[in-house]
Every structure is written in C-alpha cells, then in structure tokens.
Write an enzyme that holds these catalytic residues in place. Structure first.
Site, PDB file in Angstrom:
ATOM      1  N   TYR A 182       0.712  -1.416  -0.267  1.00 31.13           N
ATOM      2  CA  TYR A 182      -0.287   0.063   0.163  1.00 31.13           C
ATOM      3  C   TYR A 182       0.675   1.702   0.235  1.00 31.13           C
ATOM      4  O   TYR A 182       0.646   2.004  -1.203  1.00 31.13           O
ATOM      5  CB  TYR A 182      -0.636   0.042   1.106  1.00 31.13           C
ATOM      6  CG  TYR A 182      -2.166   0.891   1.464  1.00 31.13           C
ATOM      7  CD1 TYR A 182      -2.746   1.378   0.370  1.00 31.13           C
ATOM      8  CD2 TYR A 182      -1.965   1.600   2.078  1.00 31.13           C
ATOM      9  CE1 TYR A 182      -4.247   1.992  -0.110  1.00 31.13           C
ATOM     10  CE2 TYR A 182      -2.284   2.949   2.636  1.00 31.13           C
ATOM     11  CZ  TYR A 182      -3.895   3.230   1.763  1.00 31.13           C
ATOM     12  OH  TYR A 182      -4.758   4.287   1.586  1.00 31.13           O
TER      13      TYR A 182
HETATM   14  N1  LIG Z   1      -9.892   5.852   4.962  1.00 30.63           N
HETATM   15  C1  LIG Z   1      -8.459   6.408   5.368  1.00 30.63           C
HETATM   16  O1  LIG Z   1      -7.946   6.288   5.983  1.00 30.63           O
HETATM   17  C2  LIG Z   1      -7.795   6.733   3.911  1.00 30.63           C
HETATM   18  C3  LIG Z   1      -6.412   7.281   4.879  1.00 30.63           C
HETATM   19  C4  LIG Z   1      -5.306   7.635   3.381  1.00 30.63           C
HETATM   20  C5  LIG Z   1      -5.577   7.433   2.250  1.00 30.63           C
HETATM   21  N2  LIG Z   1      -6.943   6.455   1.692  1.00 30.63           N
HETATM   22  C6  LIG Z   1      -7.595   6.834   0.356  1.00 30.63           C
HETATM   23  O2  LIG Z   1      -9.197   7.076   0.079  1.00 30.63           O
HETATM   24  C7  LIG Z   1      -9.148   6.547  -1.134  1.00 30.63           C
HETATM   25  C8  LIG Z   1     -10.473   5.922  -0.293  1.00 30.63           C
HETATM   26  O3  LIG Z   1     -10.710   5.483   0.681  1.00 30.63           O
HETATM   27  P1  LIG Z   1     -12.269   4.888   1.354  1.00 30.63           P
HETATM   28  O4  LIG Z   1     -11.182   5.584   2.567  1.00 30.63           O
HETATM   29  O5  LIG Z   1     -13.056   6.011   0.861  1.00 30.63           O
HETATM   30  O6  LIG Z   1     -12.834   3.939   1.557  1.00 30.63           O
HETATM   31  P2  LIG Z   1     -13.595   2.812   0.996  1.00 30.63           P
HETATM   32  O7  LIG Z   1     -13.360   1.423   0.956  1.00 30.63           O
HETATM   33  O8  LIG Z   1     -14.758   3.149   1.255  1.00 30.63           O
HETATM   34  O9  LIG Z   1     -14.040   3.172  -0.995  1.00 30.63           O
HETATM   35  C9  LIG Z   1     -12.750   2.578  -1.418  1.00 30.63           C
HETATM   36  C10 LIG Z   1     -13.224   2.588  -2.486  1.00 30.63           C
HETATM   37  O10 LIG Z   1     -12.543   2.006  -3.833  1.00 30.63           O
HETATM   38  C11 LIG Z   1     -13.825   0.990  -4.847  1.00 30.63           C
HETATM   39  N3  LIG Z   1     -12.576   0.461  -5.839  1.00 30.63           N
HETATM   40  C12 LIG Z   1     -11.855  -0.927  -4.644  1.00 30.63           C
HETATM   41  N4  LIG Z   1     -10.990  -1.412  -5.945  1.00 30.63           N
HETATM   42  C13 LIG Z   1     -11.175  -1.370  -6.800  1.00 30.63           C
HETATM   43  C14 LIG Z   1     -11.567  -1.144  -8.588  1.00 30.63           C
HETATM   44  N5  LIG Z   1     -10.132  -1.953  -8.650  1.00 30.63           N
HETATM   45  N6  LIG Z   1     -12.777  -0.794  -9.087  1.00 30.63           N
HETATM   46  C15 LIG Z   1     -12.939   0.542  -8.729  1.00 30.63           C
HETATM   47  N7  LIG Z   1     -13.376   0.502  -7.288  1.00 30.63           N
HETATM   48  C16 LIG Z   1     -12.324  -0.031  -6.685  1.00 30.63           C
HETATM   49  C17 LIG Z   1     -14.737   0.526  -3.377  1.00 30.63           C
HETATM   50  O11 LIG Z   1     -16.049  -0.938  -4.256  1.00 30.63           O
HETATM   51  C18 LIG Z   1     -14.790   1.093  -2.675  1.00 30.63           C
HETATM   52  O12 LIG Z   1     -16.017   1.942  -2.300  1.00 30.63           O
HETATM   53  C19 LIG Z   1      -8.570   4.846  -1.198  1.00 30.63           C
HETATM   54  O13 LIG Z   1      -7.991   4.670  -1.933  1.00 30.63           O
HETATM   55  C20 LIG Z   1      -7.891   5.292   0.173  1.00 30.63           C
HETATM   56  O14 LIG Z   1      -6.098   3.950  -0.434  1.00 30.63           O
HETATM   57  C21 LIG Z   1      -8.158   6.257   2.684  1.00 30.63           C
END
Ligand SMILES: NC(=O)c1ccc[n+]([C@@H]2O[C@H](COP(=O)([O-])OP(=O)(O)OC[C@H]3O[C@@H](n4cnc5c(N)ncnc54)[C@H](O)[C@@H]3O)[C@@H](O)[C@H]2O)c1
Length: 254
Positions: free
Chosen positions: A156
């Site tokens: 990651y």
């Molecule tokens: N939540 C946190 O603390 C956090 C921190 C840093 C970065 N992020 C990043 O934020 C972004 C959004 O994550 P989130 O926290 O909203 O979580 P989340 O799991 O709610 O959202 C991620 C979304 O990506 C979709 N997804 C996964 N694989 C996919 C694919 N191959 N094609 C299309 N869609 C796909 C999932 O279905 C999900 O709806 C991500 O890139 C994550 O790495 C999140």
C-alpha cells in the site's frame, strides 16, 4: 449562498460507492456538476447516483474496475456519450491491504499496485485526450502512508508513494494543456476502508497519534477535493495536500 463552483462541469469519481468517493460525488453534484459515479460494485455506485438524484443533482452510475484498461475505457466513453465532455477526473478508488513483503503473496502485491497505482495511470491516460482542448483537472487520492509508511503496509505504501510522483509527472507533462493534477493525502478517515479499527481501539490510536481531536470524515476530504477541482485552485498543480488532523506535522506527545 449556494456553491455553483462546478456548474456545467462533468466529473468522474472512482471508488464512488462508499467513503471519500461517495461523499465527493455528493459535494461535486451539490456544486452543480454532472457526476459519473464509478466503482467496482454496481449496487453501491447506483446507490450513490440515486441518492444524488433524490437531492436534485445529476449523477450517473457506471460499473468500473479501475485496474482493467477496457473497463476504464468504457467508463470514459460512457461519460462522453452521455454528457459530451469531461472536466474533472477524481482517481480515488483504492484498497488497503496489510503485510510485510515476506508476508504477502505476489498476487496480493500485484492487486494492490494494479488498483491503487495502475488504476490512476489507466484512467488518466483515457481522460486526458478529452481534456486537452479546454483544460481539466485530475485529482488523485494517495494517503499519508505514501509519504511516510507505517509498519506492515508495504504494498500500500509503495503504491501510494507512486501515486504522489505520478501526480507530479502528470502536472508537469500537461500543464501547457491547462490541465492541473494534485494529490490528496488523508490520514485516518472514518470510512469502510478502516472498519477493522473501531471503538475504543480506534479512539486510543487517534488519541496517541492525531493532534487534532475528532475523527476525519469523508465529507472533510470531499470539501478539499471540491476546492481543488474548482477554479479557485486554478494556479495550483503538482501539489500534495495532507488532511490528517496534524499527524504529519511532527512528533506528537499528548
Ligand atoms: N480511509 C482512510 O483512512 C484513508 C486514508 C488514506 C487514503 N485513503 C484512500 O482513500 C481512497 C478512498 O478510500 P475510502 O477510505 O473512501 O474507503 P472505501 O473502501 O469506502 O472506498 C474505496 C472504494 O474503492 C472501490 N474500489 C476498490 N477496488 C476498486 C476497483 N478495482 N475498481 C473500482 N473501484 C474499486 C471500493 O468498491 C470502494 O467503494 C482510497 O484510495 C484509499 O486508499 C483512505
């Protein structure tokens, strides 16, 4: 006053079925954009689009796997067919697997890099040709682990570090096409991605590591994305925007 900063703009958001992506779809639609809600799970992206429709916004759901070039190509084509243009691409879809490199399989590494990093490459290269005539905005979601990893997040952290420098490359390569590209690095956000850390364990983690009290919500990140997508940020490109309650500011000793 109602925010119309994205009036007449067409926006694609990936990972739109939940968390930061869903909140951003609502924020963009609320600012007047037509929003294409893209994600792997059809039910959830349809749910986001339907909720926006009930609020009076304009949204369309497209099932998309960001790690698959044909799927991403269909997403961009569907957007142009329906709305005739593309102004903003928010590459936000992601997964967050754990493990040291000796703990994970090669296939796990590949899946993580394919979704988090290759997905940004695939969607951006499909979107840019539609933006070059009048300019556009690409936003990416990396994460603070892309700047400074925690232990046990090797794939990651590598993928998100790649997203940060890919952002800078896109910014430099297309600036003269009036295309801006920036990256958002959230800390710990209250989304389904973090469902394994909840309750008192989560509170203790935030208490010792996040200077600002409270929990970052998806809507907090969406507001940053909205501002970066709008003309208010017209001279900002190639930059990293950290939204982490102060975690990266220094060593915190509560
Ligand atoms: N939540 C946190 O603390 C956090 C921190 C840093 C970065 N992020 C990043 O934020 C972004 C959004 O994550 P989130 O926290 O909203 O979580 P989340 O799991 O709610 O959202 C991620 C979304 O990506 C979709 N997804 C996964 N694989 C996919 C694919 N191959 N094609 C299309 N869609 C796909 C999932 O279905 C999900 O709806 C991500 O890139 C994550 O790495 C999140």
């Amino acid at each position: 006053m109602t925010d119309r900063s994205l009036q007449e703009k067409v926006v694609i958001v990936t990972g739109a079925g939940s968390g930061i992506g869903a909140a951003s779809c609502h924020a963009f639609a609320g600012a007047g954009a037509s929003v294409v809600c893209a994600g792997r799970t059809l039910d959830s992206v349809q749910g986001t689009a339907a909720a926006i429709g009930h609020e009076g916004g304009n949204a369309h759901a497209v099932q998309t796997d960001v790690s698959d070039d044909d799927s991403v190509g269909s997403l961009v084509n569907a957007t142009i067919d329906r709305f005739g243009r593309l102004d903003v691409l928010f590459n936000n879809a992601g997964i967050s697997p754990s493990g040291r490199i000796t703990d994970i399989e090669v296939t796990d590494w590949e899946e993580c890099l394919d979704i988090n990093l290759k997905g940004v490459f695939l969607a951006s290269r499909r979107a840019i040709p539609h933006m070059r005539s009048r300019g556009g905005v690409i936003l990416n979601t990396a994460g603070t682990y892309g700047l400074r990893p925690s232990s046990g997040k090797a794939a990651y952290a590598a993928a998100k570090a790649g997203v940060i420098n890919l952002t800078r490359s896109i910014a430099l390569d297309y600036a003269r096409d009036n295309l801006r590209c920036n990256v958002i690095c959230p800390g710990f956000v209250d989304t389904p991605l973090n469902k394994t850390l909840s309750g008192p364990e989560r509170d203790a983690f935030l208490e010792r590591s996040q200077p600002l009290p409270g929990v970052i919500q998806a809507e907090d990140v969406a507001q940053l994305a909205l501002w970066l997508a709008s003309d208010a940020a017209r001279m900002i490109t190639g930059q990293v925007f950290i939204i982490d309650g102060g975690q990266q500011a220094g060593i915190f000793s509560p």
